[in-house]
Design an enzyme around this catalytic site. Structure first.
Site, PDB file in Angstrom:
ATOM      1  N   ASN A 120       0.833  -1.041  -0.120  1.00 37.47           N
ATOM      2  CA  ASN A 120      -0.065  -0.015  -0.024  1.00 37.47           C
ATOM      3  C   ASN A 120       0.887   1.322   0.109  1.00 37.47           C
ATOM      4  O   ASN A 120       2.239   1.126  -0.001  1.00 37.47           O
ATOM      5  CB  ASN A 120      -0.798  -0.017   1.279  1.00 37.47           C
ATOM      6  CG  ASN A 120      -0.248  -0.264   2.533  1.00 37.47           C
ATOM      7  OD1 ASN A 120       0.606   0.637   2.865  1.00 37.47           O
ATOM      8  ND2 ASN A 120      -0.408  -1.186   3.177  1.00 37.47           N
ATOM      9  N   ASP A 148      -4.424  -6.287   4.952  1.00 38.44           N
ATOM     10  CA  ASP A 148      -5.441  -7.139   5.823  1.00 38.44           C
ATOM     11  C   ASP A 148      -5.415  -8.656   4.749  1.00 38.44           C
ATOM     12  O   ASP A 148      -5.936  -9.676   5.861  1.00 38.44           O
ATOM     13  CB  ASP A 148      -6.850  -6.748   5.337  1.00 38.44           C
ATOM     14  CG  ASP A 148      -7.188  -5.453   6.308  1.00 38.44           C
ATOM     15  OD1 ASP A 148      -6.301  -5.430   7.320  1.00 38.44           O
ATOM     16  OD2 ASP A 148      -7.672  -4.441   6.040  1.00 38.44           O
ATOM     17  N   LYS A 166       8.803 -17.053 -10.980  1.00 36.25           N
ATOM     18  CA  LYS A 166       7.911 -15.892 -11.648  1.00 36.25           C
ATOM     19  C   LYS A 166       6.777 -16.576 -12.234  1.00 36.25           C
ATOM     20  O   LYS A 166       6.689 -17.555 -13.054  1.00 36.25           O
ATOM     21  CB  LYS A 166       8.729 -15.146 -12.607  1.00 36.25           C
ATOM     22  CG  LYS A 166       8.028 -13.875 -13.109  1.00 36.25           C
ATOM     23  CD  LYS A 166       9.003 -13.251 -13.786  1.00 36.25           C
ATOM     24  CE  LYS A 166       8.241 -12.049 -14.747  1.00 36.25           C
ATOM     25  NZ  LYS A 166       8.560 -11.984 -16.051  1.00 36.25           N
ATOM     26  N   ASP A 184      -4.506 -10.064  12.641  1.00 30.79           N
ATOM     27  CA  ASP A 184      -4.747  -8.667  13.290  1.00 30.79           C
ATOM     28  C   ASP A 184      -3.764  -8.472  14.142  1.00 30.79           C
ATOM     29  O   ASP A 184      -4.126  -8.868  15.411  1.00 30.79           O
ATOM     30  CB  ASP A 184      -6.127  -8.362  13.487  1.00 30.79           C
ATOM     31  CG  ASP A 184      -6.539  -6.980  13.825  1.00 30.79           C
ATOM     32  OD1 ASP A 184      -5.476  -6.259  14.034  1.00 30.79           O
ATOM     33  OD2 ASP A 184      -7.626  -6.487  13.552  1.00 30.79           O
TER      34      ASP A 184
HETATM   35  N1  CTP Z   1      -3.600  -3.455  11.862  1.00 30.88           N
HETATM   36  C1  CTP Z   1      -2.948  -4.517  12.399  1.00 30.88           C
HETATM   37  N2  CTP Z   1      -3.138  -5.887  11.858  1.00 30.88           N
HETATM   38  C2  CTP Z   1      -4.100  -6.174  10.581  1.00 30.88           C
HETATM   39  C3  CTP Z   1      -4.530  -4.647  10.132  1.00 30.88           C
HETATM   40  C4  CTP Z   1      -4.443  -3.489  10.743  1.00 30.88           C
HETATM   41  O1  CTP Z   1      -2.170  -4.585  13.623  1.00 30.88           O
HETATM   42  N3  CTP Z   1      -4.153  -7.010   9.991  1.00 30.88           N
HETATM   43  C5  CTP Z   1      -3.297  -2.444  12.890  1.00 30.88           C
HETATM   44  C6  CTP Z   1      -2.704  -1.262  12.180  1.00 30.88           C
HETATM   45  O2  CTP Z   1      -1.434  -1.186  12.352  1.00 30.88           O
HETATM   46  C7  CTP Z   1      -3.595  -0.027  12.795  1.00 30.88           C
HETATM   47  C8  CTP Z   1      -4.975  -0.745  13.231  1.00 30.88           C
HETATM   48  O3  CTP Z   1      -4.785  -1.934  13.043  1.00 30.88           O
HETATM   49  O4  CTP Z   1      -2.864   0.351  13.981  1.00 30.88           O
HETATM   50  C9  CTP Z   1      -5.848  -0.186  12.196  1.00 30.88           C
HETATM   51  O5  CTP Z   1      -5.710  -0.542  11.047  1.00 30.88           O
HETATM   52  P1  CTP Z   1      -6.660  -0.180   9.895  1.00 30.88           P
HETATM   53  O6  CTP Z   1      -5.983  -0.332   8.419  1.00 30.88           O
HETATM   54  O7  CTP Z   1      -7.193   1.286   9.779  1.00 30.88           O
HETATM   55  O8  CTP Z   1      -7.982  -1.191  10.206  1.00 30.88           O
HETATM   56  P2  CTP Z   1      -8.133  -2.588   9.915  1.00 30.88           P
HETATM   57  O9  CTP Z   1      -8.330  -3.365  11.106  1.00 30.88           O
HETATM   58  O10 CTP Z   1      -7.330  -3.064   8.723  1.00 30.88           O
HETATM   59  O11 CTP Z   1      -9.765  -2.402   9.095  1.00 30.88           O
HETATM   60  P3  CTP Z   1     -10.327  -1.751   7.877  1.00 30.88           P
HETATM   61  O12 CTP Z   1      -9.074  -1.969   6.859  1.00 30.88           O
HETATM   62  O13 CTP Z   1     -11.401  -2.440   7.528  1.00 30.88           O
HETATM   63  O14 CTP Z   1     -10.405  -0.314   7.978  1.00 30.88           O
END
Ligand code: CTP
Length: 405
Positions: free
Chosen positions: A217, A283, A293, A311
């Site tokens: 990203n 995610d 490749k 998460d």
């Molecule tokens: N985060 C994490 N592990 C993941 C996704 C996110 O630890 N797999 C953490 C990020 O480092 C951040 C927080 O969770 O501190 C929120 O990340 P964000 O991308 O805003 O949220 P998501 O949980 O991924 O939800 P969404 O993408 O649906 O908004």
């Protein structure tokens, strides 16, 4: 905010460019913060701003030529100016001076001073867009970066040559903050966070698809790095877990995927006083990573199976609850492109962290890749506070202040 500039000597190098006039204001900013300011300028810079103006503002003699003053018989100017200064700031830095510094040419006082200067140097280039894009200039900029010069890249906007593009001198606040940050980092240990262990994650995770491709990203990691720099400046024992190699005076752990990041976070997270998850964790990851490749087939579409990543933040918060840990403060970040506060409230409850820093990534002038951010800090009891748009370094100071309150 801590004043790192008081009683420090800042040597400003001005080269020939229209942005030279802006340096008058920069001198005022440094002086207001209690710094002693000295100026060395090239002959070309004299076309844009006068010696008298700079001498009046800096309250010091301004130097242009080598061996100008007879009073300094004991030591040539390029050496005595180096000895006196704590930091050098070259702004605006022309393509000509940048190239001379990169190749070690010392044909005027300014370039001789930089060559002999063994303390931090900030370089803020300003020039016409085509000059900035010229491959030779870019190569010279890379040489300077590799040699630990702090480059503050020019901004995009309207230029004096009536064109629009990248080349404008960066915001003076950015130069001021960078100077303060470097001088503060050089005075480590005095800060409020002495004895605190701080773990910070930064950057977008890299999820491999095959040997040459990955999912990631746009996160630049700047916010996480600013937090780590600030915690270090305040004396904390800092570990930064980051998805791109960076040079820092504190410990960094380089990881790529969310799984690697989780391993590192869970290993030492709860031994820390503070964990800040500023990383943009993917995610999903590819279900399988091809060892070769992946070749193009005759089909017009291809399907990539994705599986959910762990998460990390949620798992760390669960670990904290399970182990009845009372010491570790856990802070999450929340990047939203719509319904910022509503989503943030739901997220802090879902993740179980102590604080959540919510930022709106749809804004063009802050957030991802920018040096600026505007955030809300939410706590687990539903309280929220707002930090208006500021440099990420300033936001970092305010976040640390709040979570260690
Ligand atoms: N985060 C994490 N592990 C993941 C996704 C996110 O630890 N797999 C953490 C990020 O480092 C951040 C927080 O969770 O501190 C929120 O990340 P964000 O991308 O805003 O949220 P998501 O949980 O991924 O939800 P969404 O993408 O649906 O908004």
């Amino acid at each position: 905010m801590q004043n790192n500039l008081k009683d420090k000597t800042i040597l400003i190098g001005i080269t020939g460019g229209i942005a030279a006039y802006k340096i008058c204001e920069l001198i005022r900013m440094y002086k207001k913060a209690g710094a002693n300011v000295k100026v060395v300028m090239t002959k070309n810079a004299l076309n844009f701003v006068t010696k008298l103006t700079l001498e009046t503002l800096s309250d010091n003699k301004v130097f242009v030529e080598n061996f100008e003053t007879q009073e300094r018989e004991y030591s040539p100017e390029h050496i005595s100016l180096c000895d006196e200064a704590d930091i050098m700031v070259i702004a605006p830095a022309s393509a000509n001076t940048i190239s001379k510094i990169a190749t070690g040419i010392c044909d005027n006082l300014l370039t001789s001073v930089v060559c002999a200067f063994n303390k931090p140097v900030i370089i803020a280039p300003a020039m016409n867009t085509n000059m900035w894009n010229n491959k030779i200039i870019q190569k010279n900029i890379s040489i300077l970066k590799e040699n630990n010069y702090h480059i503050l890249e020019p901004e995009t906007g309207e230029l004096a040559c009536k064109t629009t593009g990248k080349g404008r001198l960066c915001d003076l606040n950015l130069i001021f903050e960078k100077t303060s940050e470097i001088l503060g980092a050089n005075a480590v240990g005095s800060g409020k966070l002495k004895g605190k262990k701080v773990l910070i994650t930064a950057g977008g995770t890299i999820e491999k698809i095959d040997t040459v491709r990955y999912i990631s990203n746009f996160s630049s990691g700047k916010m996480g790095i600013a937090l780590a720099d600030e915690a270090y400046k305040q004396g904390a024992d800092v570990t930064l877990i980051i998805t791109k190699p960076v040079e820092t005076p504190y410990k960094t752990v380089y990881v790529q995927s969310a799984e690697e990041m989780q391993r590192e976070v869970l290993k030492s997270g709860l031994k820390s006083d503070l964990v800040i998850m500023a990383a943009a964790v993917a995610d999903f990851r590819a279900e399988t990573v091809s060892k070769q490749k992946i070749k193009k087939t005759s089909a017009d579409t291809m399907t990539l199976n994705l599986v959910k990543n762990p998460d990390i933040l949620k798992n760390l918060c669960e670990q904290k609850k399970k182990t009845k840990n009372k010491k570790t403060v856990i802070v999450g970040f929340c990047a939203e492109s719509e319904n910022l506060l509503k989503n943030a409230k739901e997220k802090i409850a879902k993740k179980g962290c102590d604080y959540l820093i919510a930022n709106d990534i749809s804004k063009k002038d802050s957030g991802f890749s920018s040096d600026y951010n505007e955030v809300y800090i939410l706590d687990k009891n539903g309280k929220k506070s707002h930090i208006e748009r500021s440099l990420k370094t300033v936001i970092a100071q305010k976040i640390l202040e709040k979570v260690f309150e």
